[in-house]
Design a protein around this motif. Sequence first.
Motif, PDB file in Angstrom:
ATOM      1  N   PRO A 181      61.976  29.066  31.063  1.00  0.00           N
ATOM      2  CA  PRO A 181      60.633  29.913  31.230  1.00  0.00           C
ATOM      3  C   PRO A 181      61.152  31.201  30.430  1.00  0.00           C
ATOM      4  N   LEU A 182      62.426  31.996  30.731  1.00  0.00           N
ATOM      5  CA  LEU A 182      62.531  33.397  30.158  1.00  0.00           C
ATOM      6  C   LEU A 182      62.796  33.105  28.563  1.00  0.00           C
ATOM      7  N   ASN A 183      63.071  31.965  27.963  1.00  0.00           N
ATOM      8  CA  ASN A 183      63.231  31.853  26.682  1.00  0.00           C
ATOM      9  C   ASN A 183      61.621  31.665  26.105  1.00  0.00           C
ATOM     10  N   VAL A 184      60.580  30.788  26.972  1.00  0.00           N
ATOM     11  CA  VAL A 184      59.603  30.573  26.617  1.00  0.00           C
ATOM     12  C   VAL A 184      58.734  32.002  26.584  1.00  0.00           C
ATOM     13  N   TYR A 185      58.979  32.992  27.451  1.00  0.00           N
ATOM     14  CA  TYR A 185      58.281  34.172  27.572  1.00  0.00           C
ATOM     15  C   TYR A 185      58.778  35.066  26.170  1.00  0.00           C
ATOM     16  N   ARG A 186      60.034  35.113  25.904  1.00  0.00           N
ATOM     17  CA  ARG A 186      60.479  35.607  24.505  1.00  0.00           C
ATOM     18  C   ARG A 186      59.821  35.119  23.362  1.00  0.00           C
ATOM     19  N   THR A 187      59.733  33.614  23.253  1.00  0.00           N
ATOM     20  CA  THR A 187      59.219  33.145  22.124  1.00  0.00           C
ATOM     21  C   THR A 187      57.698  33.465  21.910  1.00  0.00           C
ATOM     22  N   VAL A 188      57.074  33.344  22.980  1.00  0.00           N
ATOM     23  CA  VAL A 188      55.565  33.876  22.700  1.00  0.00           C
ATOM     24  C   VAL A 188      55.449  35.216  22.457  1.00  0.00           C
ATOM     25  N   ARG A 189      55.982  36.263  22.981  1.00  0.00           N
ATOM     26  CA  ARG A 189      56.194  37.452  22.483  1.00  0.00           C
ATOM     27  C   ARG A 189      56.591  37.626  21.081  1.00  0.00           C
TER      28      ARG A 189
END
Length: 286
Positions: free
Chosen positions: A88-96
Amino acid sequence: MSTRIHQILEQSGTVVFPGIYDALSAKLAQEAGFELAFVSGFSVAATMLGEPDFGLLTQTEITDAARRICRAVDIPIVVDADTGYGNPLNVYRTVRELIEAGAVGCLLEDQVWPKKCGHMRGKRVVERGEYIEKIRAADEARRGHDFFLIARTDALAVHGIDEAIARVEAARTAGSDASFVEAPTSVELLAEIGRRSPGPNVANMIVGGRTPLKTKEELTELGFQLIVHPVGGLFAATSAIRKVFGELATTGDERGTAAEQVSFTEFTDIVGLEEKYAFAKRFGVE
């Protein structure tokens, strides 16, 4: 939250849109009159790396491609974010990163990384709870931004229709805006997905793929509102390039395929040559 994609759906009801992979294909989609376009991971992997959609494309590569594409056109762009490239941390960064690149939406899927194209064999999916945490992270990352989140599941091929539906339902509760049950193999499955999955629903149309090809009207009747044709442009371009290069390699002359090519003037119009001349003239550049 009402995004640009929500507004397009409200106005159009059902939307057909193409897969693109670079700034030129994006310009052609816009020229054709599409209301939005989709950056296909399959197509970017093929054109950028010359590789299959096999989990080889990185977050940085898809984000860089999205940035170039979004700068080139005015229509909204939805990006294939694969699995989010980690937890989820990578997902958060990807979306940003995608928001900063100018995208107005993304697709987030539940496969085990490295993933595979949804129409290939050997797919595996993460546990439902792990996937939903990724959706929650993506929803938090996009808050306050015009960004449409599509929850895609490949669980149909792995666990069956009930688990696939359970996943998109849970994803909607966690904050996603649309449901995408990938690779139904029959009209009966399409109908069941359209009936049971929380809309708006995505249908993925690929010539030669696992899902039966249907028209916009047929898919609307079956319960789908977002109809993406992700690789039609790529496959057509590949066929044309192969033919032109084959003729050139065989005869040493490409005049035999000239009728299938756009003219020099047509092409420079597409990429805006005259506008660049006019812009340069403002600064004393000939």
